[in-house]
Design a protein around this motif. Structure first.
Motif, short mmCIF file in Angstrom:
data_model
loop_
_atom_site.label_atom_id
_atom_site.label_comp_id
_atom_site.label_asym_id
_atom_site.label_seq_id
_atom_site.Cartn_x
_atom_site.Cartn_y
_atom_site.Cartn_z
N GLU A 110 29.23 2.97 12.02
CA GLU A 110 28.54 4.23 12.31
C GLU A 110 27.13 4.15 11.73
O GLU A 110 26.95 3.89 10.53
CB GLU A 110 29.29 5.40 11.71
CG GLU A 110 28.66 6.75 12.04
CD GLU A 110 29.45 7.90 11.45
OE1 GLU A 110 28.95 9.04 11.52
OE2 GLU A 110 30.55 7.67 10.91
N PRO A 111 26.10 4.35 12.55
CA PRO A 111 24.74 4.29 12.01
C PRO A 111 24.45 5.48 11.11
O PRO A 111 25.29 6.36 10.94
CB PRO A 111 23.87 4.31 13.28
CG PRO A 111 24.72 5.00 14.29
CD PRO A 111 26.14 4.62 13.98
N GLY A 112 23.25 5.49 10.56
CA GLY A 112 22.87 6.59 9.68
C GLY A 112 23.05 6.28 8.21
O GLY A 112 23.20 7.20 7.39
N PHE A 113 23.03 4.99 7.84
CA PHE A 113 23.13 4.63 6.43
C PHE A 113 21.88 5.10 5.69
O PHE A 113 20.77 5.06 6.21
CB PHE A 113 23.27 3.11 6.27
CG PHE A 113 24.64 2.59 6.59
CD1 PHE A 113 25.63 2.53 5.61
CD2 PHE A 113 24.96 2.15 7.87
CE1 PHE A 113 26.89 2.06 5.90
CE2 PHE A 113 26.22 1.67 8.17
CZ PHE A 113 27.19 1.62 7.19
N ASP A 114 22.09 5.55 4.46
CA ASP A 114 20.96 5.94 3.61
C ASP A 114 20.23 4.73 3.06
O ASP A 114 19.04 4.82 2.74
CB ASP A 114 21.46 6.80 2.44
CG ASP A 114 22.10 8.09 2.93
OD1 ASP A 114 21.37 8.95 3.43
OD2 ASP A 114 23.34 8.22 2.82
N MET A 115 20.92 3.62 2.95
CA MET A 115 20.31 2.40 2.43
C MET A 115 21.05 1.18 2.97
O MET A 115 22.27 1.19 3.10
CB MET A 115 20.36 2.37 0.89
CG MET A 115 19.78 1.11 0.26
SD MET A 115 19.90 1.13 -1.56
CE MET A 115 18.63 2.34 -1.97
N SER A 146 25.66 8.92 -1.26
CA SER A 146 24.96 8.27 -0.16
C SER A 146 25.80 7.17 0.48
O SER A 146 26.70 6.61 -0.15
CB SER A 146 23.65 7.66 -0.66
OG SER A 146 22.72 8.66 -1.02
N ARG A 147 25.48 6.87 1.74
CA ARG A 147 26.11 5.76 2.45
C ARG A 147 25.24 4.52 2.29
O ARG A 147 24.04 4.55 2.58
CB ARG A 147 26.28 6.07 3.93
CG ARG A 147 27.26 7.17 4.25
CD ARG A 147 27.36 7.36 5.75
NE ARG A 147 27.93 6.18 6.39
CZ ARG A 147 27.50 5.68 7.56
NH1 ARG A 147 26.48 6.22 8.19
NH2 ARG A 147 28.09 4.61 8.08
N VAL A 148 25.86 3.43 1.85
CA VAL A 148 25.13 2.20 1.58
C VAL A 148 25.79 1.04 2.33
O VAL A 148 27.01 0.86 2.26
CB VAL A 148 25.10 1.88 0.07
CG1 VAL A 148 24.36 0.58 -0.19
CG2 VAL A 148 24.45 3.03 -0.71
N LEU A 149 24.98 0.25 3.01
CA LEU A 149 25.44 -0.98 3.64
C LEU A 149 24.98 -2.15 2.78
O LEU A 149 23.78 -2.39 2.64
CB LEU A 149 24.85 -1.10 5.04
CG LEU A 149 25.16 -2.40 5.79
CD1 LEU A 149 26.65 -2.56 6.01
CD2 LEU A 149 24.39 -2.45 7.11
N ASP A 150 25.93 -2.84 2.17
CA ASP A 150 25.62 -4.02 1.35
C ASP A 150 25.70 -5.23 2.27
O ASP A 150 26.78 -5.73 2.59
CB ASP A 150 26.60 -4.14 0.19
CG ASP A 150 26.19 -5.19 -0.82
OD1 ASP A 150 25.24 -5.96 -0.54
OD2 ASP A 150 26.82 -5.27 -1.89
#
Length: 206
Positions: A109-114, A50-54
């Motif tokens: 890039e948008p579309g992060f899973d979390m 998954s793609r995660v933005l911390d």
């Protein structure tokens, strides 16, 4: 933690907490304490890779652990001293220096899973910017993506003299950003929230 722009974290630390903060958690890890509760809580709610933005990633402790578990993580923080520690530990990962109120303007890039805001990020934002930050994080999620935030609700669970956020206010910011509540927990172990001074809240972009 976020820093810069007159937020509460920078007022507390002067933007020079990175080395001290990293040393604190290194000592805890050396003592045998589990310092990865946030990462494991998040991993249980993520699919493989998954793609995660911390958001307010600090020294990168959570993002680095999630990357070790196979996820693709981007860390954003405005405290250069904290990011220096993250870059030292994981130079190949993506670390961006910015205040969270500007996170939607970074060209990610948008579309992060979390999107994750751990470590009392929300109460330590600059006063008045909280709704904009929640909205910006929500805008970067994919449909079905999760916003996870853990923070203190009273002075005993904050490095402040008083609380700056209530659960009701946070829920209202999330609702205004188009997010729906999923669950609330009293710890990063996942215990259900039944009251108290700390909460981990999970919201979803429909």
């Amino acid at each position: 933690m976020v820093d810069g722009g007159g937020n509460r974290w920078s007022d507390l630390t002067g933007g020079e907490a990175g080395e001290r903060y990293a040393a604190r958690f290194a000592a805890l890890a050396d003592s045998g304490a589990d310092v990865h509760g946030e990462a494991h809580f998040c991993a249980e709610r993520l699919g493989p890779g998954s793609r995660v933005l911390d958001a307010g990633c600090g020294t990168g402790r959570v993002a680095i652990r999630l990357a070790e578990l196979g996820h693709c993580c981007t860390g954003v923080d405005a405290d250069a001293s904290m990011l220096a520690q993250a870059r030292r530990r994981a130079p190949a990962m993506t670390w961006r220096e910015a205040d969270l109120v500007d996170v939607a303007e970074l060209g990610l890039e948008p579309g992060f899973d979390m999107a994750l805001a751990a470590g009392n990020v929300v109460p330590l934002l600059a006063p008045g910017t909280e709704p904009a930050v929640v909205s910006a994080l929500a805008s970067l999620l994919r449909p079905g993506g999760l916003l996870v935030a853990g923070f203190g609700l009273d002075a005993d669970h904050l490095p402040l003299d008083e609380a700056t956020v209530t659960s009701a206010r946070y829920d209202a910011w999330c609702a205004d950003a188009g997010l729906e509540p999923v669950s609330r927990h009293s710890t990063w172990d996942g215990d259900a929230y039944t009251g108290g001074g700390y909460a981990v809240s999970v919201h979803r972009r429909p």
